[in-house]
Design a protein around this motif. Structure first.
Motif, PDB file in Angstrom:
ATOM      1  N   ASP A 107       0.907  -1.295   0.093  1.00 53.17           N
ATOM      2  CA  ASP A 107       0.163   0.009   0.014  1.00 53.17           C
ATOM      3  C   ASP A 107       0.829   1.176   0.072  1.00 53.17           C
ATOM      4  O   ASP A 107       0.542   2.163  -0.591  1.00 53.17           O
ATOM      5  CB  ASP A 107      -0.834  -0.074   1.391  1.00 53.17           C
ATOM      6  CG  ASP A 107      -2.015  -0.846   1.341  1.00 53.17           C
ATOM      7  OD1 ASP A 107      -2.607  -1.268  -0.067  1.00 53.17           O
ATOM      8  OD2 ASP A 107      -2.921  -1.383   2.181  1.00 53.17           O
ATOM      9  N   ALA A 108       1.986   1.128   0.845  1.00 48.20           N
ATOM     10  CA  ALA A 108       3.042   2.341   0.728  1.00 48.20           C
ATOM     11  C   ALA A 108       3.492   2.481  -0.465  1.00 48.20           C
ATOM     12  O   ALA A 108       3.997   3.579  -0.791  1.00 48.20           O
ATOM     13  CB  ALA A 108       3.816   2.146   1.658  1.00 48.20           C
ATOM     14  N   GLY A 109       3.788   1.619  -1.520  1.00 47.47           N
ATOM     15  CA  GLY A 109       4.352   1.887  -2.886  1.00 47.47           C
ATOM     16  C   GLY A 109       5.243   1.214  -3.114  1.00 47.47           C
ATOM     17  O   GLY A 109       6.011   1.110  -4.231  1.00 47.47           O
ATOM     18  N   ALA A 110       5.835   0.076  -2.415  1.00 50.01           N
ATOM     19  CA  ALA A 110       6.929  -0.798  -2.544  1.00 50.01           C
ATOM     20  C   ALA A 110       6.660  -1.820  -3.159  1.00 50.01           C
ATOM     21  O   ALA A 110       5.479  -2.245  -3.347  1.00 50.01           O
ATOM     22  CB  ALA A 110       7.740  -1.213  -1.217  1.00 50.01           C
ATOM     23  N   VAL A 111       7.534  -2.485  -4.277  1.00 56.78           N
ATOM     24  CA  VAL A 111       7.167  -3.878  -4.849  1.00 56.78           C
ATOM     25  C   VAL A 111       8.098  -4.841  -4.660  1.00 56.78           C
ATOM     26  O   VAL A 111       8.099  -5.690  -5.250  1.00 56.78           O
ATOM     27  CB  VAL A 111       7.179  -3.456  -6.132  1.00 56.78           C
ATOM     28  CG1 VAL A 111       6.140  -2.277  -7.016  1.00 56.78           C
ATOM     29  CG2 VAL A 111       8.674  -2.675  -6.742  1.00 56.78           C
ATOM     30  N   GLY A 112       8.893  -4.895  -3.622  1.00 50.13           N
ATOM     31  CA  GLY A 112       9.987  -5.871  -3.361  1.00 50.13           C
ATOM     32  C   GLY A 112      10.253  -5.569  -1.595  1.00 50.13           C
ATOM     33  O   GLY A 112      10.315  -4.699  -0.975  1.00 50.13           O
ATOM     34  N   ILE A 113      10.583  -6.963  -1.342  1.00 48.30           N
ATOM     35  CA  ILE A 113      11.185  -6.906   0.060  1.00 48.30           C
ATOM     36  C   ILE A 113      12.400  -7.811   0.358  1.00 48.30           C
ATOM     37  O   ILE A 113      12.557  -8.735  -0.664  1.00 48.30           O
ATOM     38  CB  ILE A 113      10.015  -7.389   1.229  1.00 48.30           C
ATOM     39  CG1 ILE A 113       9.748  -8.755   0.856  1.00 48.30           C
ATOM     40  CG2 ILE A 113       9.041  -6.327   1.210  1.00 48.30           C
ATOM     41  CD1 ILE A 113       8.929  -9.480   1.885  1.00 48.30           C
TER      42      ILE A 113
END
Length: 284
Positions: A107-113
């Motif tokens: 939701d915050a806009g990141a696409v990887g962890i």
């Protein structure tokens, strides 16, 4: 999630498939992120240590989810490139909590962890990866999960035993849904080559002064290299040197080579220009 998230997720995934490794200079706040993007970074990756230190917490699962995600949200809103987040063990006490973390990270806009085993047993990270993948699938985003194993950092056993354990853990993490494997502490060409030859997913190594070059790592099959917390550490070293220099010699050479005040201020304001290195006194 919206199409932009899916587009960025696909773009980030494709960066692991090039002829040269994806090189990530890890950031810890909006300013470091926009500077990295302006310098040409194709993606932005956070350092958990840098984020924690900037917020007055030690590294190592000591930062709460809300404050960590607030930083991610600010960074993702400030840059156009894909953002991947070091979530340490998942900003949660349980696998279910990791799923909640992934939902808010997306939701915050990141696409990887990046998510790590650390002091946990591999079975615990397996459960956390499963929860992370389930949450990403529920959100409809092909999030890139980079599973980190700290086997080499722990340095338990012989080098051959460490390699065998790292590969055994990596196989379990891949089966659980990891898209890549991060092996900080693996540093020799022999070890890194064995990892890339055995693993069917992109391999990420940590680099720094004295490490093999990006081109050499690429020839060994490495897909991604990361500087980790070292850039944040270097920034704080400038603070330390500046204080010591002013106290001892009364001079100011420690800040030589700083980026220009006006350039950085305009960059943060959303305007682009050419960096001027070494000039620009602060106006505040």
């Amino acid at each position: 999630m919206n199409a932009t998230s899916n587009d960025k997720a696909a773009r980030f995934r494709s960066l692991h498939e090039g002829t040269r490794p994806l090189a990530l200079t890890n950031v810890w706040d909006v300013a470091s992120a926009v500077v990295a993007e302006e310098a040409g970074a194709p993606a932005v990756a956070t350092t958990s240590a840098g984020v924690a230190w900037a917020l007055g917490r030690p590294d190592g699962d000591q930062l709460d989810r809300a404050r960590g995600v607030a930083v991610v949200s600010a960074i993702a809103a400030a840059v156009d490139v894909p953002v991947t987040v070091d979530v340490e063990g998942g900003y949660a006490a349980s696998a279910d909590g990791v799923g909640e973390t992934v939902a808010v990270i997306l939701d915050a806009g990141a696409v990887g962890i990046n998510i790590e085993d650390g002091d946990r047993g591999p079975e615990e990270l397996v459960a956390r990866i499963v929860a992370a993948r389930r949450a990403a699938d529920a959100a409809g985003v092909p999030m890139f999960i980079n599973a980190r194993t700290d086997v080499f950092l722990a340095a338990v056993g012989s080098p051959d035993e460490q390699l065998a354990e790292a590969l055994a853990r990596a196989d379990r993490y891949i089966e659980a849904g990891a898209d890549g494997i991060f092996v900080p502490g693996a540093s020799t060409a022999e070890c890194i080559g064995a990892l890339t030859a055995a693993l069917p997913v992109p391999v990420n190594v940590m680099v720094g002064p004295g490490a093999l070059s990006i081109d050499d790592l690429g020839r060994l099959g490495v897909a991604r290299v990361s500087l980790g917390s070292s850039v944040a550490q270097a920034a704080y070293a400038v603070v330390q040197r500046a204080v010591e220099e002013m106290a001892s010699s009364g001079t100011y050479g420690a800040t030589a080579g700083a980026v220009d005040y006006g350039w950085l201020n305009d960059l943060i304001a959303g305007r682009r220009g050419n960096p001027i290195v070494g000039g620009g006194l602060s106006r505040v």
